[in-house]
Design an enzyme around this catalytic site. Structure first.
Site, mmCIF file in Angstrom:
data_model
loop_
_atom_site.group_PDB
_atom_site.id
_atom_site.type_symbol
_atom_site.label_atom_id
_atom_site.label_comp_id
_atom_site.label_asym_id
_atom_site.label_seq_id
_atom_site.Cartn_x
_atom_site.Cartn_y
_atom_site.Cartn_z
ATOM 1 C CG ASN A 9 -1.710 1.242 1.394
ATOM 2 O OD1 ASN A 9 -1.794 2.054 0.468
ATOM 3 N ND2 ASN A 9 -2.327 1.420 2.556
ATOM 4 C CE LYS A 11 -0.201 3.381 4.700
ATOM 5 N NZ LYS A 11 -0.267 3.505 6.139
ATOM 6 C CG HIS A 95 -6.086 2.182 4.864
ATOM 7 N ND1 HIS A 95 -5.654 3.158 5.739
ATOM 8 C CD2 HIS A 95 -5.080 1.276 4.777
ATOM 9 C CE1 HIS A 95 -4.426 2.840 6.146
ATOM 10 N NE2 HIS A 95 -4.057 1.707 5.578
ATOM 11 C CD GLU A 97 -3.059 5.771 6.577
ATOM 12 O OE1 GLU A 97 -2.968 5.815 5.345
ATOM 13 O OE2 GLU A 97 -2.182 5.245 7.310
ATOM 14 C CD GLU A 167 -3.934 -2.268 7.032
ATOM 15 O OE1 GLU A 167 -2.782 -2.464 6.645
ATOM 16 O OE2 GLU A 167 -4.612 -1.288 6.694
ATOM 17 N N GLY A 173 2.059 2.376 10.622
ATOM 18 C CA GLY A 173 3.038 3.449 10.469
ATOM 19 C C GLY A 173 3.736 3.837 11.762
ATOM 20 C CB SER A 212 4.682 -1.769 11.929
ATOM 21 O OG SER A 212 4.316 -0.412 12.128
HETATM 22 P P1 PGA Z 1 2.487 0.314 7.573
HETATM 23 O O1 PGA Z 1 1.061 0.579 6.872
HETATM 24 O O2 PGA Z 1 3.012 -0.990 7.054
HETATM 25 O O3 PGA Z 1 3.334 1.495 7.181
HETATM 26 O O4 PGA Z 1 2.229 0.258 9.048
HETATM 27 C C1 PGA Z 1 0.158 -0.472 6.622
HETATM 28 C C2 PGA Z 1 -1.117 0.056 6.021
HETATM 29 O O5 PGA Z 1 -1.576 1.136 6.416
HETATM 30 O O6 PGA Z 1 -1.694 -0.579 5.122
#
Ligand code: PGA
Length: 251
Positions: A9, A11, A95, A97, A167, A173, A212
């Protein structure tokens, strides 16, 4: 046995030149990996680039979001048919976010899931709890209600052509990964919820872990019985890291 899927992903990262290097490295590096599916979720403007580089390869691509409306006066939005113009296989829906920064409700996420599915795209439904929800012991309840909102709209059979990504918001993140036991517990609960409607659909459903995921923790996570791969943010921007994570998914 369920095939593992590792999806990057990106982003809101990338650019034409860096994407080209990254995509070519992923194609070259993943060609030797057997038994794992690889996909990338790129920003909308780069779907054309992903399609041109990945078309003749086993690496799939998709978008990170889609409108809940099929077409119309929705300035700034992108429809499922537009994603199909670029041969997307997958689309992320819900997601965290999108839910937290853009206020997407369970109902909106369910609309997106339904529309994507009816157009032949494979929706990847993202669910997960915040830190305070985890600390108050509400994890399973939160994740279950996020899934129930979609189940109530589309029915369990829809999950035979969809993917779920667990998630935990506190792990995205932050560098703070759920332990493999914490993740497994939630993945098993998700599968049990789906199984309570249809055991066969539950058995086949790919449930990815995200938050992560790194080369150092991927193998342990992917070894858990209900973890069928990963949705990888930060580490998917570095070809060597992403490929190391994909390798960890090879059985
Ligand atoms: P990350 O993000 O691996 O940077 O924690 C995962 C995601 O938001 O899909």
């Amino acid at each position: 046995m369920r095939q593992k899927l590792v999806a990057g992903n990106w982003k809101m990262h990338g650019g034409l030149a860096t994407n080209q290097d990254l995509l070519q490295a992923i194609v070259a590096g993943s060609a030797v990996l057997r038994g794992v599916s690889v996909a990338v979720f790129v920003p909308y403007p780069y779907l054309f680039q992903a399609q041109s580089i990945l078309s003749a390869t086993p690496v799939a691509w998709g978008a990170q979001n889609v409108s809940e409306y099929p077409q119309g006066a929705y300035t700034g939005e992108v429809s499922v048919s537009m994603l199909q113009d670029f041969a997307c296989r997958y689309v992320l829906v819900g997601h965290s976010e999108r839910r937290s920064i853009y206020g997407e409700s369970d109902a909106v996420v369910a609309e997106k899931f339904s529309l994507a599915l009816s157009s032949g795209l494979l929706p990847v439904l993202c669910v997960g709890e915040t830190l305070s929800e985890r600390e108050s012991g509400a994890t399973i309840q939160v994740v279950s209600s996020q899934i129930r909102a979609v189940l109530d709209k589309v029915g369990v059979t829809a999950f035979s052509t969809a993917v779920v990504a667990y998630e935990p918001v506190w792990a995205i993140g932050t560098g703070r990964t759920a332990s493999s036991e914490q993740a497994q517990e939630v993945h098993a609960a998700i599968r049990a919820l789906i199984a309570s409607f249809d055991p066969e659909v539950a058995q086949k459903l790919q449930i990815l872990y995200g938050g992560s995921v790194k080369p150092s923790n991927a193998a342990e996570l992917f070894a858990m019985p209900d973890i069928d791969g990963g949705l990888v943010g930060g580490a998917s921007l570095v070809a060597a890291d992403f490929l190391a994570i994909c390798s960890a998914a090879v059985c």
